[in-house]
Design an enzyme around this catalytic site. Sequence first.
Site, PDB file in Angstrom:
ATOM      1  CE1 TYR A 297      47.930  34.324  42.394  1.00  0.00           C
ATOM      2  CE2 TYR A 297      48.629  32.053  42.737  1.00  0.00           C
ATOM      3  CZ  TYR A 297      47.933  33.002  41.999  1.00  0.00           C
ATOM      4  OH  TYR A 297      47.233  32.611  40.883  1.00  0.00           O
TER       5      TYR A 297
ATOM      6  CE  LYS B 204      45.181  34.473  48.316  1.00  0.00           C
ATOM      7  NZ  LYS B 204      45.589  33.270  47.578  1.00  0.00           N
TER       8      LYS B 204
ATOM      9  CG  HIS C 168      50.602  26.185  37.886  1.00  0.00           C
ATOM     10  ND1 HIS C 168      50.072  27.186  37.117  1.00  0.00           N
ATOM     11  CD2 HIS C 168      50.451  25.039  37.178  1.00  0.00           C
ATOM     12  CE1 HIS C 168      49.604  26.661  35.980  1.00  0.00           C
ATOM     13  NE2 HIS C 168      49.808  25.369  36.006  1.00  0.00           N
TER      14      HIS C 168
ATOM     15  CE1 TYR D  70      46.423  36.841  38.447  1.00  0.00           C
ATOM     16  CE2 TYR D  70      48.297  35.348  38.537  1.00  0.00           C
ATOM     17  CZ  TYR D  70      46.983  35.644  38.846  1.00  0.00           C
ATOM     18  OH  TYR D  70      46.224  34.738  39.545  1.00  0.00           O
TER      19      TYR D  70
ATOM     20  N   PRO E 266      38.796  39.183  41.663  1.00  0.00           N
ATOM     21  CG  PRO E 266      38.216  38.753  39.438  1.00  0.00           C
ATOM     22  CD  PRO E 266      37.916  39.674  40.577  1.00  0.00           C
TER      23      PRO E 266
HETATM   24  P1  FAD Z   1      28.565  30.310  45.432  1.00  0.00           P
HETATM   25  O1  FAD Z   1      29.483  29.563  44.576  1.00  0.00           O
HETATM   26  O2  FAD Z   1      27.995  31.588  44.929  1.00  0.00           O
HETATM   27  O3  FAD Z   1      27.381  29.323  45.804  1.00  0.00           O
HETATM   28  C1  FAD Z   1      26.187  29.761  46.391  1.00  0.00           C
HETATM   29  C2  FAD Z   1      25.069  28.810  46.037  1.00  0.00           C
HETATM   30  O4  FAD Z   1      23.891  29.214  46.706  1.00  0.00           O
HETATM   31  C3  FAD Z   1      24.765  28.814  44.552  1.00  0.00           C
HETATM   32  O5  FAD Z   1      24.739  27.488  44.074  1.00  0.00           O
HETATM   33  C4  FAD Z   1      23.415  29.487  44.458  1.00  0.00           C
HETATM   34  O6  FAD Z   1      22.632  28.993  43.395  1.00  0.00           O
HETATM   35  C5  FAD Z   1      22.812  29.162  45.816  1.00  0.00           C
HETATM   36  N1  FAD Z   1      21.820  30.133  46.263  1.00  0.00           N
HETATM   37  C6  FAD Z   1      21.835  31.480  46.112  1.00  0.00           C
HETATM   38  N2  FAD Z   1      20.753  32.025  46.667  1.00  0.00           N
HETATM   39  C7  FAD Z   1      20.030  31.020  47.187  1.00  0.00           C
HETATM   40  C8  FAD Z   1      18.811  30.964  47.889  1.00  0.00           C
HETATM   41  N3  FAD Z   1      18.106  32.069  48.145  1.00  0.00           N
HETATM   42  N4  FAD Z   1      18.358  29.760  48.278  1.00  0.00           N
HETATM   43  C9  FAD Z   1      19.061  28.632  48.008  1.00  0.00           C
HETATM   44  N5  FAD Z   1      20.231  28.627  47.348  1.00  0.00           N
HETATM   45  C10 FAD Z   1      20.709  29.805  46.947  1.00  0.00           C
HETATM   46  N6  FAD Z   1      36.990  33.330  42.276  1.00  0.00           N
HETATM   47  C11 FAD Z   1      38.239  33.128  41.907  1.00  0.00           C
HETATM   48  O7  FAD Z   1      39.074  32.821  42.762  1.00  0.00           O
HETATM   49  N7  FAD Z   1      38.591  33.244  40.578  1.00  0.00           N
HETATM   50  C12 FAD Z   1      37.672  33.561  39.605  1.00  0.00           C
HETATM   51  O8  FAD Z   1      37.997  33.646  38.429  1.00  0.00           O
HETATM   52  C13 FAD Z   1      36.362  33.800  39.973  1.00  0.00           C
HETATM   53  N8  FAD Z   1      35.429  34.153  39.054  1.00  0.00           N
HETATM   54  C14 FAD Z   1      34.147  34.386  39.469  1.00  0.00           C
HETATM   55  C15 FAD Z   1      33.181  34.775  38.542  1.00  0.00           C
HETATM   56  C16 FAD Z   1      31.856  35.044  38.949  1.00  0.00           C
HETATM   57  C17 FAD Z   1      30.822  35.472  37.919  1.00  0.00           C
HETATM   58  C18 FAD Z   1      31.519  34.919  40.323  1.00  0.00           C
HETATM   59  C19 FAD Z   1      30.093  35.201  40.791  1.00  0.00           C
HETATM   60  C20 FAD Z   1      32.496  34.525  41.242  1.00  0.00           C
HETATM   61  C21 FAD Z   1      33.813  34.267  40.827  1.00  0.00           C
HETATM   62  N9  FAD Z   1      34.807  33.872  41.736  1.00  0.00           N
HETATM   63  C22 FAD Z   1      36.067  33.663  41.348  1.00  0.00           C
HETATM   64  C23 FAD Z   1      34.545  33.707  43.125  1.00  0.00           C
HETATM   65  C24 FAD Z   1      34.294  32.244  43.494  1.00  0.00           C
HETATM   66  O9  FAD Z   1      33.665  31.594  42.425  1.00  0.00           O
HETATM   67  C25 FAD Z   1      33.454  32.269  44.744  1.00  0.00           C
HETATM   68  O10 FAD Z   1      34.222  32.852  45.770  1.00  0.00           O
HETATM   69  C26 FAD Z   1      32.943  30.896  45.188  1.00  0.00           C
HETATM   70  O11 FAD Z   1      32.036  30.404  44.247  1.00  0.00           O
HETATM   71  C27 FAD Z   1      32.278  31.004  46.550  1.00  0.00           C
HETATM   72  O12 FAD Z   1      31.613  29.813  46.851  1.00  0.00           O
HETATM   73  P2  FAD Z   1      30.292  29.830  47.705  1.00  0.00           P
HETATM   74  O13 FAD Z   1      29.895  28.406  47.831  1.00  0.00           O
HETATM   75  O14 FAD Z   1      30.501  30.628  48.947  1.00  0.00           O
HETATM   76  O15 FAD Z   1      29.235  30.659  46.847  1.00  0.00           O
HETATM   77  C1  DHB Z   2      41.699  32.234  37.303  1.00  0.00           C
HETATM   78  C2  DHB Z   2      40.970  33.223  37.873  1.00  0.00           C
HETATM   79  C3  DHB Z   2      41.591  34.134  38.697  1.00  0.00           C
HETATM   80  O1  DHB Z   2      40.892  35.096  39.288  1.00  0.00           O
HETATM   81  C4  DHB Z   2      42.940  34.070  38.942  1.00  0.00           C
HETATM   82  O2  DHB Z   2      43.526  34.998  39.736  1.00  0.00           O
HETATM   83  C5  DHB Z   2      43.664  33.071  38.379  1.00  0.00           C
HETATM   84  C6  DHB Z   2      43.037  32.151  37.556  1.00  0.00           C
HETATM   85  C7  DHB Z   2      41.039  31.270  36.409  1.00  0.00           C
HETATM   86  O3  DHB Z   2      39.813  31.326  36.258  1.00  0.00           O
HETATM   87  O4  DHB Z   2      41.740  30.435  35.827  1.00  0.00           O
END
Ligand code: FAD
Ligand code: DHB
Length: 387
Positions: free
Chosen positions: A382, A295, A72, A199, A291
């Site tokens: 962005y 980021k 995009h 948005y 979200p």
């Molecule tokens: P995570 O993806 O949270 O991974 C952490 C891992 O550690 C998980 O697999 C978990 O099971 C594991 N874990 C936790 N505790 C323990 C433990 N005690 N021992 C062993 N393992 C453990 N970002 C966006 O940009 N757009 C979005 O739309 C968006 N939607 C989201 C919706 C939700 C519900 C959430 C929670 C987050 C969302 N995010 C979104 C944020 C994005 O998904 C996260 O920033 C990203 O997943 C971060 O990656 P990570 O690997 O740091 O953490």
């Molecule tokens: C999506 C989530 C976001 O937070 C965003 O800013 C743009 C796209 C998505 O899940 O597609």
Amino acid sequence: TRTQVCIIGGGPSGLLLSQILHRAGVDTIVLERRNRDYVLGRIRAGVLEGGTMQMLRDAGVGARMDAEGFVHSGTYVATRNRGFRVDFQAMTGKQVIVYGQTEVTKDLYDARDAMGGTVIHDAADVAIHDAGGTPHVTYRRDGAQHRVDCDWIAGCDGFHGVSRKAIPDDVLRTTEQVYPFGWLGILSRTKPAAPELIYANHDRGFALASMRNDQLSRYYIQAPVDDPLDKWSDDAFWDELRRRLPDDVAQAMETGPSIEKSIAPLRSFVAEPMRWNRLFLVGDAAHIVPPTGAKGLNLAVSDVHYLSQALIEHYAGDDEGVARYSERALARVWKATRFSWWFTTLMHRFPDDGHFGQRMKQAEIDYLESSRAAQTVMAENYVGLPF
Ligand code: FAD
Ligand code: DHB
């Protein structure tokens, strides 16, 4: 067991760190609390910055993203039934790609399997010991207690993990802002409403039209965070979404049954420092953004960039990257925290906005439409600030 880097958490940050270190000859073990299907079933982020794309390619996991992702070069911003496009390519020369976190995680697991990387699932009661001295990690699996001795611990275990809590209270400084609403999201097998994301700011609240591919759409609306999900039938969701999007889009939009529906809270959170002795915090373990700016996942990947370089340099005899990891990662984290807070505030309806507050938001969006300078500021953030 002994390893060089014990990685807690098998989400995107833990897997990518493991993949990059393994390719550089640094040994890791990943401990993940859940099973693989559970991790792959979580629907989360959808938009990857150019820097994230390059990191995935450099780690040998970019092929499917490049083949199946959707580039995009702009996004739509709407208010009062009108939309306009912010052209990232024209403002910054950069683009983003729509490729779901689920797919990124799947590609990372496939790559870890192909290289024979160690990822231990269903690791219960993971505990960090002596991170200030000679670190080791213990966990329980299949009724037995296990121990991993290591040089370093990477806390990639998300916001609710154990790693951040292992840093003493008098060392760790946290700051948090909880927003007074959540995002209700659905996934549906329908054609996206528009070729790029929309948005939308509306008197009734924010809406976002996003997608995963040309047959799979992702939509979000601002909603009270404690709304029970059964209050939101698919029809109720589509009706509310259509009210908030510009009429022409709402009328032409394809709707259908939801295949996933969930509500997520919005918060800004930063923990500093991101290293304490031999323990590093990475991704959501250290920081959460709302979200709106897309980021969260991208910040997790930039943390992995700084940390993987630091550890590779450490094993080559140079500890400057380790010493500076926290400072380097946080400099970028704070800027993304600011952008996410700004875009969230601009686009959502807050309980105490009143008429004046909403008019100020509309005026700022009108200004964004008319000003190349304002669009450049938005686009530059962005598409992602440089590492
Ligand atoms: P995570 O993806 O949270 O991974 C952490 C891992 O550690 C998980 O697999 C978990 O099971 C594991 N874990 C936790 N505790 C323990 C433990 N005690 N021992 C062993 N393992 C453990 N970002 C966006 O940009 N757009 C979005 O739309 C968006 N939607 C989201 C919706 C939700 C519900 C959430 C929670 C987050 C969302 N995010 C979104 C944020 C994005 O998904 C996260 O920033 C990203 O997943 C971060 O990656 P990570 O690997 O740091 O953490
Ligand atoms: C999506 C989530 C976001 O937070 C965003 O800013 C743009 C796209 C998505 O899940 O597609």
